[in-house]
Design a protein around this motif. Structure first.
Motif, PDB file in Angstrom:
ATOM      1  N   UNK A 301      -8.194   0.619 -12.179  1.00 24.85           N
ATOM      2  CA  UNK A 301      -7.183   1.188 -11.287  1.00 24.85           C
ATOM      3  C   UNK A 301      -7.238   2.711 -11.344  1.00 24.85           C
ATOM      4  N   UNK A 302      -7.537   3.323 -10.237  1.00 29.97           N
ATOM      5  CA  UNK A 302      -7.626   4.775 -10.164  1.00 29.97           C
ATOM      6  C   UNK A 302      -6.996   5.273  -8.872  1.00 29.97           C
ATOM      7  N   UNK A 303      -6.567   6.536  -8.922  1.00 28.48           N
ATOM      8  CA  UNK A 303      -6.084   7.183  -7.721  1.00 28.48           C
ATOM      9  C   UNK A 303      -4.600   7.016  -7.489  1.00 28.48           C
ATOM     10  N   UNK A 304      -4.166   7.511  -6.332  1.00 26.30           N
ATOM     11  CA  UNK A 304      -2.762   7.436  -5.960  1.00 26.30           C
ATOM     12  C   UNK A 304      -2.629   6.920  -4.534  1.00 26.30           C
ATOM     13  N   UNK A 305      -1.463   6.342  -4.269  1.00 30.71           N
ATOM     14  CA  UNK A 305      -1.152   5.849  -2.931  1.00 30.71           C
ATOM     15  C   UNK A 305       0.162   6.468  -2.486  1.00 30.71           C
TER      16      UNK A 305
END
Length: 545
Positions: A301-305
């Motif tokens: 799980x990586x990043x942003x939403x």
């Protein structure tokens, strides 16, 4: 830019003025004064609110803990707003946002705002005006009071039901609320903070203090800059200390993501997957089918939403962006095979660039299939390869190709024996793709017809529809398609459903207001677009007639 190419924050087809500067945020401005006046008049005529308290009450769980009732009641009442909220409020949308007072170390954030930008208010009134049954349901003197009455009735303790909305709640309740989720929480004690905008901090703190005193656990309550912050008992000091170090509004990662999102509409949300996936697992989110389920790892799980629910005069849209994720090796989208589908297309699904995306996605996908093998006691990948005589992932790349398109023509869906669906595959090895279609068809019992023409494989359950798909049409030129999707020329994934073309299949089972509301809906459109390394945008629209 909006995923469809329209400047984010302006209703499609509406003029856009310069941005209005707000504390730590820049929200797009609304239409010129004349349009704003017209929108205000329309609002006054329709009396549109944002939600139906009776519907929410129907889903409430009797006997729930009073703390949940109070927090849910205040937040939901805030979301509901007055029945004529768009008509009686100023069209500024200005003022402090919940992110201005919530801690900057949060990894999750949800915001409700019944006083958004002027353009959003006008667009909401015009869109809801297309759904008269919804509009009429939302009309009322003050749905917030109705909801509060329901909350009070559901509370077992008289100290909650004794609170009067008109004298104890309405005088201080503002227009916005936000919830932040911080690291360090547990399933029994999540580390959250609710920020409710208030007009009178002292009075609000006093009333909320009495309400939460009705619960044996209580709550920590603090005030800051026109907001009341409500936190689980024992967490208030650490939360306020985190706020003193910096709020979400001063978190450059958060503000950058929200700036990329643009207009935040009535509801917006932000989630940092890199820092929050493991936290959610600790909170027991696995029960919801998210990280924490057997065989699921949060390491990938990586990043942003960031996402927002916002209005256009023609549709309501859930739009969002993904940033900082693991880069996907996807080719730029090409929807030419989608837009030239036959004119009578009722629904379509299009995937572009999958052959390249599989290269980077396969390690994660194969790991999930191996985990599934452990649960089923068999080798899932091996069984697929043996059953279909294929090699994964190479043949999967050939089958999905540079573009993969499925289409459903307008038909009587109630007649199962004559169901027709078709599609086309543009592949680097169309002969092999055709062979794979044959093998899959045999496994399904032999229901497909297909033909190979150059680099494209055409297929359908009806030979006549193979010819129709091959001949093509101008689906992309239809007003319904444009309203549901806008400019999706660079999209990697698209879903389109023309509800007017398929509603005969389900309208007969609906009655009264439910049927009228469904008939008021025109189409649904969704799209995803890879916009750069580790970045993407997405949109889901519901269009009104």
């Amino acid at each position: 830019m909006h995923p469809t190419g329209t400047p984010i924050g302006s209703p499609v087809g509406s003029p856009v003025s310069g941005p209005t500067e707000l504390p730590r945020y820049t929200y797009p401005g609304g239409p010129p004064a004349a349009s704003a006046a017209a929108g205000s008049a329309a609002a006054a005529a329709t009396g549109v609110g944002l939600s139906d308290p009776q519907e929410r009450a129907a889903t409430a769980r009797p006997g729930r803990r009073r703390t949940g009732l109070v927090v849910g009641g205040v937040a939901a009442a805030l979301l509901l707003g007055g029945g004529t909220v768009f008509a009686v409020q100023q069209l500024s949308g200005a003022g402090a946002q919940p992110a201005d007072v919530l801690p900057g170390d949060a990894y999750g954030y949800v915001r409700l705002d019944i006083d958004p930008s002027a353009g959003q208010k006008i667009a909401a009134v015009r869109f809801l005006g297309k759904l008269p049954q919804v509009r009429d349901t939302l009309t009322g003197d003050d749905p917030r009071q109705k909801l509060w009455d329901l909350v009070a009735q559901d509370a077992a303790d008289s100290c909650v039901s004794a609170v009067r909305y008109d004298t104890d709640i309405a005088p201080w309740l503002g227009d916005r609320a936000g919830v932040a989720v911080r690291p360090g929480g547990t399933e029994d004690k999540p580390n959250v903070a609710l920020a409710v905008q208030v007009r009178d901090e002292t009075r609000a703190k006093e009333v909320l203090g009495k309400l939460f005193a009705c619960d044996k656990d209580g709550a920590d309550i603090e005030t800051k800059d026109g907001y009341v912050l409500v936190m689980p008992p024992g967490t208030g000091a650490s939360t306020m200390a985190a706020v003193a170090k910096g709020t979400l509004a001063t978190n450059s990662t958060f503000t950058g993501d929200m700036a990329a999102l643009g207009e935040q509409g009535v509801v917006s949300a932000w989630f940092d997957m890199t820092n929050g996936a493991q936290q959610l697992q600790d909170l027991g989110a696995g029960a919801l089918g998210t990280p924490g389920t057997p065989g699921t790892s949060t390491a990938a799980a990586q990043g942003r939403v960031a996402a927002a629910l916002r209005f256009d005069p023609s549709f309501v849209e859930l739009a969002g962006v993904v940033r900082g994720a693991k880069a996907v090796n996807a080719a730029p989208g090409d929807t030419s095979q989608l837009i030239d589908l036959p004119d009578d297309t009722a629904a379509a699904l299009h995937v572009s660039g999958a052959d390249r995306a599989i290269d980077s996605a396969w390690p994660v996908l194969s790991e999930q299939l191996k985990n599934l093998s452990g649960m089923t006691g068999g080798d899932v990948i091996g069984e697929i390869e043996k059953e279909l005589d294929v090699t994964l992932p190479d043949d999967l790349k050939v089958l999905l190709g540079r573009s993969f398109t499925l289409s459903l023509p307008q038909q009587d869906l109630r007649v199962a024996d004559s169901f027709v669906v078709g599609g086309k595959i543009v592949s680097s090895d169309s002969a092999r793709a055709g062979d794979l279609v044959d093998r899959i068809d045999q496994a399904m019992g032999g229901i497909l017809t297909h033909s190979v023409d150059g680099g494209t494989v055409y297929l359908a359950t009806d030979p006549a529809y193979v010819d129709a798909v091959k001949k093509g049409g101008a689906l992309g030129d239809s007003d319904t398609f444009k309203a549901a999707l806008g400019d999706v020329s660079r999209a990697n994934g698209v879903l389109f459903v023309d509800l007017d073309r398929i509603e005969s299949a389900y309208l007969g089972d609906l009655e009264g207001e439910t049927r009228a509301v469904v008939e008021s809906l025109r189409a649904v459109g969704g799209s995803t677009t890879v916009t750069g390394p580790g970045e993407a945008s997405f949109s889901l629209r519901v269009v009104g007639n």
